[in-house]
Motif scaffolding. Structure first.
Motif, short mmCIF file in Angstrom:
data_model
loop_
_atom_site.label_atom_id
_atom_site.label_comp_id
_atom_site.label_asym_id
_atom_site.label_seq_id
_atom_site.Cartn_x
_atom_site.Cartn_y
_atom_site.Cartn_z
N LEU A 37 0.83 -1.21 0.00
CA LEU A 37 0.00 0.00 0.00
C LEU A 37 0.86 1.26 0.00
O LEU A 37 0.56 2.22 -0.70
CB LEU A 37 -0.94 0.01 1.21
N THR A 38 1.94 1.24 0.77
CA THR A 38 2.83 2.40 0.77
C THR A 38 3.32 2.68 -0.65
O THR A 38 3.31 3.83 -1.13
CB THR A 38 4.04 2.14 1.71
N GLY A 39 3.75 1.61 -1.34
CA GLY A 39 4.28 1.79 -2.70
C GLY A 39 3.20 2.21 -3.69
O GLY A 39 3.43 3.11 -4.52
N VAL A 40 2.03 1.60 -3.61
CA VAL A 40 0.94 1.91 -4.55
C VAL A 40 0.54 3.38 -4.41
O VAL A 40 0.36 4.09 -5.42
CB VAL A 40 -0.28 0.99 -4.29
N HIS A 41 0.44 3.85 -3.16
CA HIS A 41 0.04 5.26 -2.95
C HIS A 41 1.16 6.21 -3.39
O HIS A 41 0.89 7.27 -3.94
CB HIS A 41 -0.32 5.50 -1.48
N ALA A 42 2.41 5.83 -3.14
CA ALA A 42 3.53 6.72 -3.51
C ALA A 42 3.59 6.87 -5.03
O ALA A 42 3.77 7.99 -5.55
CB ALA A 42 4.84 6.16 -2.97
N ILE A 43 3.44 5.79 -5.75
CA ILE A 43 3.53 5.86 -7.22
C ILE A 43 2.34 6.65 -7.79
O ILE A 43 2.47 7.38 -8.77
CB ILE A 43 3.64 4.43 -7.82
N ALA A 44 1.19 6.53 -7.10
CA ALA A 44 -0.01 7.26 -7.57
C ALA A 44 0.19 8.78 -7.53
O ALA A 44 -0.54 9.52 -8.20
CB ALA A 44 -1.21 6.87 -6.71
N GLU A 45 1.17 9.24 -6.77
CA GLU A 45 1.38 10.69 -6.73
C GLU A 45 1.84 11.23 -8.08
O GLU A 45 1.60 12.38 -8.42
CB GLU A 45 2.41 11.03 -5.64
N THR A 46 2.50 10.38 -8.87
CA THR A 46 2.98 10.87 -10.18
C THR A 46 2.45 10.07 -11.37
O THR A 46 2.59 10.49 -12.51
CB THR A 46 4.53 10.84 -10.23
N VAL A 47 1.83 8.91 -11.11
CA VAL A 47 1.29 8.10 -12.22
C VAL A 47 -0.24 8.04 -12.07
O VAL A 47 -0.73 7.46 -11.11
CB VAL A 47 1.88 6.67 -12.22
N PRO A 48 -0.99 8.64 -13.02
CA PRO A 48 -2.46 8.59 -12.91
C PRO A 48 -2.97 7.21 -13.33
O PRO A 48 -2.83 6.82 -14.48
CB PRO A 48 -2.91 9.67 -13.91
N TYR A 49 -3.51 6.45 -12.37
CA TYR A 49 -3.98 5.09 -12.67
C TYR A 49 -5.32 5.13 -13.41
O TYR A 49 -6.20 5.93 -13.08
CB TYR A 49 -4.16 4.29 -11.39
N LEU A 50 -5.46 4.22 -14.37
CA LEU A 50 -6.71 4.08 -15.11
C LEU A 50 -7.76 3.43 -14.22
O LEU A 50 -7.57 2.30 -13.76
CB LEU A 50 -6.43 3.21 -16.35
N TYR A 51 -8.87 4.16 -13.96
CA TYR A 51 -9.89 3.67 -13.01
C TYR A 51 -11.27 3.90 -13.60
O TYR A 51 -11.54 4.95 -14.17
CB TYR A 51 -9.75 4.42 -11.67
N ASP A 52 -12.13 2.91 -13.46
CA ASP A 52 -13.48 3.01 -14.00
C ASP A 52 -14.47 2.95 -12.84
O ASP A 52 -14.30 2.13 -11.93
CB ASP A 52 -13.70 1.83 -14.96
N ARG A 53 -15.51 3.78 -12.91
CA ARG A 53 -16.44 3.87 -11.77
C ARG A 53 -17.15 2.55 -11.50
O ARG A 53 -17.54 2.24 -10.40
CB ARG A 53 -17.45 4.98 -12.00
N ARG A 54 -17.38 1.78 -12.54
CA ARG A 54 -18.07 0.50 -12.34
C ARG A 54 -17.09 -0.64 -12.10
O ARG A 54 -17.27 -1.47 -11.21
CB ARG A 54 -18.95 0.17 -13.55
#
Ligand code: ADP
Ligand code: CIR
Length: 348
Positions: A238-255
């Motif tokens: 989780l630490t790594g996933v959140h840290a990378i999300a600061e600069t990499v916009p993850y593809l996410y779908d509402r459904r």
């Protein structure tokens, strides 16, 4: 098996893929000429499952639009695999306070190692099967720059696959740190184009935190270590996933949650696994399969998907990833592993 895509594919009588189960002639006729705005064709989406009749799923998305345009097929595959219907909506939950687990094997009798990974792709770029060479390289640059900023325990080095010493590569694969190359399922999906360009691996010094770049998904973020401390592995992830999300916009779908190349990985895109030694259950596969099914666990061989077990060691992981939260995935693995260990102990 070769297939030119000009007619309805024939499936062998023993083919059990979800593609074979749900692709009717009528559906094929309805979808065969459909192409997404990125130029990804329905015929490409099903090619892997037609060529590889031992596929479990057999279909890959090329972009976010694939999940919409090819939904007559993909919705059925998704519902079958995850039990997630057209009216359901995915929800993420990374709140550790809702997790209630401990090390299921504190004496280290059964669990060899624990690994949790999530798949991620970059928003506004096609997925691997439909991306072009320059998009793939820009993803590599984006991720390589992002991981360079990781701090503390997570700090490490990015190694491009291109130019990697053969011996180093072989050893990383053997030690379960790196993806194999030449996977025929990915090749038939167009996911191995221009190999090894744009592919690589980041890892910290201890090889407990790793990021695969541009394999089946653009990012596979991985936390792993010896033994059964699932909570420590999850927290590091989780630490790594959140840290990378600061600069990499993850593809996410509402459904559908985090979008991935394979529909089996949607939602959390999380596979939490243990390598576990179960020599007695290995000799009683009906009992083994029963516990696994009851706990929604998948059994893989020790060298990953489509490999077989060695020395009674299996890769056990959560089957479902969509419609349940990240916390549920980990909780589900924990409970299933406890049940498997209890069963193993009961067999004399
Ligand atoms: P994934 O889809 O999660 O990337 P694969 O089945 O392709 O999974 O496995 C990738 C690699 O991770 C393989 O080398 C596999 O043996 C390794 N692996 C999976 N689970 C574990 C684990 N719990 N401990 C050590 N290695 C693991
Ligand atoms: C298959 O259908 O068997 C392969 N295409 C892989 C399916 C599982 N997906 C994945 O996590 N790689």
């Amino acid at each position: 098996m070769s297939w030119d895509g000009s007619s309805f594919p024939e499936f062998n009588a023993d083919c059990t893929s979800l593609l074979a189960r749900y692709l009717s002639r009528q559906m094929y006729d309805r979808l065969k000429d459909k192409t997404t705005k990125n130029g990804y064709k329905f015929l490409q989406a099903i090619n892997s499952g037609v060529i590889n009749q031992d596929s479990q799923i057999g279909v890959y998305a090329g972009d976010a639009e694939s999940y919409d345009l090819f939904s007559p097929l993909l919705d059925l595959v998704i519902e079958d695999y995850h039990g997630f219907s057209k009216d359901d909506r995915h929800r993420s939950d990374f709140d550790l306070s809702r997790l209630s687990i401990s090390n299921p094997d504190p004496d280290g009798e059964f669990i060899v190692s624990t690994r949790i990974r999530v798949g991620r792709n970059v928003a506004d770029i096609p997925l691997g099967a439909a991306m072009n060479s320059s998009q793939r390289c820009s993803v590599e640059t984006l991720v390589a720059n992002s991981v360079r900023d990781l701090k503390g325990e997570l700090a490490g080095t990015y190694y491009p696959l291109k130019g990697m010493d053969d011996g180093v590569q072989r050893q990383l694969i053997k030690d379960h740190f790196l993806f194999k190359d030449g996977d025929r399922f990915l090749a038939a999906a167009g996911l191995n184009r221009h190999w090894p360009e744009g592919r690589g691996i980041f890892h910290n010094q201890e090889k407990t935190f790793l990021v695969w770049v541009n394999e089946e998904d653009q990012l596979r973020i991985i936390s792993m270590q010896q033994g059964g401390d699932i909570q420590a592995v999850f927290e590091r992830l989780l630490t790594g996933v959140h840290a990378i999300a600061e600069t990499v916009p993850y593809l996410y779908d509402r459904r559908l949650g985090y979008l991935t190349s394979c529909p089996s990985n949607l939602g959390t895109a999380m596979r939490a696994s243990v390598h576990i030694r179960l020599p007695k259950l290995a000799l009683d596969l009906p009992a083994f399969n029963l516990v696994a099914e009851e706990h929604h666990l998948q059994i893989r061989g020790v060298h990953g998907e489509h490999s077989s077990s060695e020395d009674g060691v299996f890769d056990i992981s959560n089957t479902r990833r969509l419609g349940i939260t990240e916390i549920d995935c980990v909780q589900e693995l924990y409970q299933g592993v406890v049940a498997l260990i209890n069963k193993e102990k009961q067999i004399s």
